[in-house]
Motif scaffolding. Structure first.
Motif, PDB file in Angstrom:
ATOM      1  N   VAL A 168      93.037  76.873 -40.266  1.00  0.00           N
ATOM      2  CA  VAL A 168      92.823  78.018 -41.153  1.00  0.00           C
ATOM      3  C   VAL A 168      94.161  78.504 -41.723  1.00  0.00           C
ATOM      4  CG1 VAL A 168      92.135  80.445 -41.214  1.00  0.00           C
ATOM      5  CG2 VAL A 168      90.676  78.762 -40.084  1.00  0.00           C
ATOM      6  N   SER A 169      95.156  78.661 -40.853  1.00  0.00           N
ATOM      7  CA  SER A 169      96.472  79.111 -41.322  1.00  0.00           C
ATOM      8  C   SER A 169      97.116  78.071 -42.230  1.00  0.00           C
ATOM      9  CB  SER A 169      97.390  79.397 -40.124  1.00  0.00           C
ATOM     10  OG  SER A 169      96.982  80.567 -39.437  1.00  0.00           O
ATOM     11  N   GLY A 170      96.952  76.793 -41.889  1.00  0.00           N
ATOM     12  CA  GLY A 170      97.522  75.740 -42.717  1.00  0.00           C
ATOM     13  C   GLY A 170      96.912  75.695 -44.105  1.00  0.00           C
ATOM     14  N   VAL A 171      95.594  75.820 -44.175  1.00  0.00           N
ATOM     15  CA  VAL A 171      94.912  75.819 -45.478  1.00  0.00           C
ATOM     16  C   VAL A 171      95.362  77.026 -46.303  1.00  0.00           C
ATOM     17  CG1 VAL A 171      92.673  76.112 -46.602  1.00  0.00           C
ATOM     18  CG2 VAL A 171      92.930  74.491 -44.723  1.00  0.00           C
ATOM     19  N   ALA A 172      95.511  78.182 -45.656  1.00  0.00           N
ATOM     20  CA  ALA A 172      95.968  79.375 -46.376  1.00  0.00           C
ATOM     21  C   ALA A 172      97.362  79.167 -46.962  1.00  0.00           C
ATOM     22  CB  ALA A 172      95.966  80.583 -45.429  1.00  0.00           C
ATOM     23  N   LEU A 173      98.238  78.492 -46.217  1.00  0.00           N
ATOM     24  CA  LEU A 173      99.595  78.232 -46.721  1.00  0.00           C
ATOM     25  C   LEU A 173      99.575  77.242 -47.883  1.00  0.00           C
ATOM     26  CD1 LEU A 173     101.664  78.031 -43.403  1.00  0.00           C
ATOM     27  CD2 LEU A 173     101.635  79.886 -45.092  1.00  0.00           C
ATOM     28  N   VAL A 174      98.708  76.237 -47.800  1.00  0.00           N
ATOM     29  CA  VAL A 174      98.607  75.266 -48.897  1.00  0.00           C
ATOM     30  C   VAL A 174      98.093  75.939 -50.168  1.00  0.00           C
ATOM     31  CG1 VAL A 174      97.389  73.205 -49.693  1.00  0.00           C
ATOM     32  CG2 VAL A 174      98.340  73.265 -47.388  1.00  0.00           C
ATOM     33  N   VAL A 175      97.050  76.756 -50.022  1.00  0.00           N
ATOM     34  CA  VAL A 175      96.507  77.471 -51.178  1.00  0.00           C
ATOM     35  C   VAL A 175      97.552  78.439 -51.738  1.00  0.00           C
ATOM     36  CG1 VAL A 175      94.720  79.075 -51.947  1.00  0.00           C
ATOM     37  CG2 VAL A 175      94.149  77.236 -50.351  1.00  0.00           C
ATOM     38  N   ALA A 176      98.313  79.086 -50.851  1.00  0.00           N
ATOM     39  CA  ALA A 176      99.369  79.992 -51.301  1.00  0.00           C
ATOM     40  C   ALA A 176     100.419  79.242 -52.122  1.00  0.00           C
ATOM     41  CB  ALA A 176     100.027  80.666 -50.096  1.00  0.00           C
ATOM     42  N   ILE A 178      99.958  76.559 -53.867  1.00  0.00           N
ATOM     43  CA  ILE A 178      99.363  76.219 -55.167  1.00  0.00           C
ATOM     44  C   ILE A 178      99.396  77.423 -56.105  1.00  0.00           C
ATOM     45  CG2 ILE A 178      97.215  75.572 -56.321  1.00  0.00           C
ATOM     46  CD1 ILE A 178      96.531  73.912 -53.828  1.00  0.00           C
ATOM     47  N   TYR A 179      99.030  78.580 -55.583  1.00  0.00           N
ATOM     48  CA  TYR A 179      99.046  79.782 -56.412  1.00  0.00           C
ATOM     49  C   TYR A 179     100.466  80.131 -56.857  1.00  0.00           C
ATOM     50  CZ  TYR A 179      94.232  81.461 -56.289  1.00  0.00           C
ATOM     51  OH  TYR A 179      92.882  81.616 -56.495  1.00  0.00           O
ATOM     52  N   GLY A 180     101.441  79.954 -55.962  1.00  0.00           N
ATOM     53  CA  GLY A 180     102.799  80.352 -56.307  1.00  0.00           C
ATOM     54  C   GLY A 180     103.530  79.370 -57.202  1.00  0.00           C
ATOM     55  N   GLU A 181     103.426  78.069 -56.896  1.00  0.00           N
ATOM     56  CA  GLU A 181     104.210  77.068 -57.610  1.00  0.00           C
ATOM     57  C   GLU A 181     103.516  76.520 -58.848  1.00  0.00           C
ATOM     58  OE1 GLU A 181     107.287  76.472 -56.784  1.00  0.00           O
ATOM     59  OE2 GLU A 181     107.109  77.867 -55.093  1.00  0.00           O
ATOM     60  N   THR A 182     102.187  76.530 -58.865  1.00  0.00           N
ATOM     61  CA  THR A 182     101.443  75.953 -59.994  1.00  0.00           C
ATOM     62  C   THR A 182     100.872  77.013 -60.925  1.00  0.00           C
ATOM     63  OG1 THR A 182     100.829  74.070 -58.584  1.00  0.00           O
ATOM     64  CG2 THR A 182      99.582  74.373 -60.625  1.00  0.00           C
ATOM     65  N   TRP A 187     102.028  87.189 -56.263  1.00  0.00           N
ATOM     66  CA  TRP A 187     101.451  88.240 -55.430  1.00  0.00           C
ATOM     67  C   TRP A 187     100.378  87.662 -54.510  1.00  0.00           C
ATOM     68  CZ3 TRP A 187      96.740  90.587 -54.503  1.00  0.00           C
ATOM     69  CH2 TRP A 187      96.777  91.855 -53.899  1.00  0.00           C
ATOM     70  N   ILE A 188      99.530  86.786 -55.066  1.00  0.00           N
ATOM     71  CA  ILE A 188      98.495  86.149 -54.246  1.00  0.00           C
ATOM     72  C   ILE A 188      99.148  85.211 -53.228  1.00  0.00           C
ATOM     73  CG2 ILE A 188      96.522  84.583 -54.284  1.00  0.00           C
ATOM     74  CD1 ILE A 188      95.748  85.693 -56.968  1.00  0.00           C
ATOM     75  N   GLU A 189     100.195  84.507 -53.636  1.00  0.00           N
ATOM     76  CA  GLU A 189     100.904  83.615 -52.719  1.00  0.00           C
ATOM     77  C   GLU A 189     101.421  84.379 -51.505  1.00  0.00           C
ATOM     78  OE1 GLU A 189     104.869  80.713 -52.632  1.00  0.00           O
ATOM     79  OE2 GLU A 189     104.622  82.234 -54.192  1.00  0.00           O
ATOM     80  N   GLU A 190     102.101  85.499 -51.757  1.00  0.00           N
ATOM     81  CA  GLU A 190     102.666  86.272 -50.656  1.00  0.00           C
ATOM     82  C   GLU A 190     101.571  86.862 -49.771  1.00  0.00           C
ATOM     83  OE1 GLU A 190     105.730  86.224 -49.956  1.00  0.00           O
ATOM     84  OE2 GLU A 190     106.481  85.300 -51.791  1.00  0.00           O
ATOM     85  N   THR A 191     100.469  87.272 -50.373  1.00  0.00           N
ATOM     86  CA  THR A 191      99.363  87.843 -49.598  1.00  0.00           C
ATOM     87  C   THR A 191      98.724  86.802 -48.696  1.00  0.00           C
ATOM     88  OG1 THR A 191      98.922  89.452 -51.361  1.00  0.00           O
ATOM     89  CG2 THR A 191      97.160  89.054 -49.764  1.00  0.00           C
ATOM     90  N   LEU A 192      98.516  85.595 -49.206  1.00  0.00           N
ATOM     91  CA  LEU A 192      97.922  84.534 -48.395  1.00  0.00           C
ATOM     92  C   LEU A 192      98.865  84.105 -47.271  1.00  0.00           C
ATOM     93  CD1 LEU A 192      96.229  82.313 -51.135  1.00  0.00           C
ATOM     94  CD2 LEU A 192      95.102  83.764 -49.443  1.00  0.00           C
TER      95      LEU A 192
END
Length: 254
Positions: A168-176, A178-182, A187-192
């Motif tokens: 769960v934590s790993g998936v959240a970091l991967v999604v973060a 994607i939101y931050g770099e792509t 803001w969503i990256e830091e929240t995730l």
């Protein structure tokens, strides 16, 4: 395909399958609840402390969110390290790996001194980050050499309690990422990321407080030589290295 790649692929499929098959509905419910609560708390914190008006407005570098992320992942790493010192077998090995991962994540959370994105606040030089990473790996290797904990030869001996919360934590970091770099939704990256580290921190605390929830039903087949000698002395030489252990104590009590 080389044999080791075939075996690695087989394990990559078998471990998640075994981890899910050994989870009860109640465990999955609570792991899911922890993830949702972590996300809700992180989202609320970000809305209150670092609200933004749109995708072009980024949270401050070394702001409250990033500082809290670093503090939480450091605390999680310390709790996993404490669990590695206290417990044995699968809890020991999982805790060592997670403690190192948290330490590496903490080093990543601090900006590099002299970076174009760095303005004020705590920072770590590139050389210091390398030294921290080497020190963490070295400490883990020393602990492994000192403890010489039993190693499992069969998947059936393992509980894989750590797979679901870590996934769960790993998936959240991967999604973060994607939101931050792509998508440049920082803001969503830091929240995730905040939610991911909070999820790990709570899991690490529960592991130390309630280790019996993650125990295995029996000891592994293989034992280090020192353990075998001790049991031979206790039982009058009746323990054979090749026979399954009759010790049904939990992993946390050894």
């Amino acid at each position: 395909m080389p044999t080791f790649l075939t075996r690695a692929a087989t394990l990559a499929i078998a471990i998640p399958r075994a981890a899910l098959s050994r989870r009860t509905g109640r465990e999955l419910f609570w792991f899911g609840a922890l993830a949702l609560v972590s996300l809700a708390v992180a989202w609320g914190f970000s809305l209150i402390v670092e609200p933004t008006t749109g995708p072009t407005e980024f949270p401050a570098e070394n702001g409250p969110s990033e500082i809290l992320q670093a503090v939480m992942v450091i605390l999680a790493g310390l709790l996993f390290f404490l669990a590695a010192l206290r417990f044995g077998f699968e809890i020991f090995y999982a805790s060592v790996a997670l403690a190192v991962a948290c330490g590496l994540a903490a080093a990543r959370e601090f900006p590099r001194c002299g970076s174009a994105y760095y303005d004020v606040g705590p920072c770590v030089t590139g050389d210091a980050k390398t030294l921290i990473s080497l020190a963490l790996v070295g400490l883990a290797l020393v602990l492994l050499a000192i403890r010489r904990e039993a190693v499992s030869r069969h998947l059936r001996e393992l509980n894989f309690f750590w797979v679901v919360p870590c996934a769960v934590s790993g998936v959240a970091l991967v999604v973060a990422e994607i939101y931050g770099e792509t998508l440049y939704q920082v803001w969503i990256e830091e929240t995730l990321e905040l939610a991911s580290y909070l999820n790990l921190l709570v899991f690490a605390a529960i592991l130390n407080v309630r280790p019996q929830w993650f125990q295995v039903p029996r000891a592994p087949y293989w034992k280090p030589a020192t353990v075998l000698k001790r049991r031979r002395a206790t039982n009058g030489g009746g323990v054979r290295p090749s026979s399954p252990s009759g010790d049904h104590r939990s992993a946390a009590s050894r």
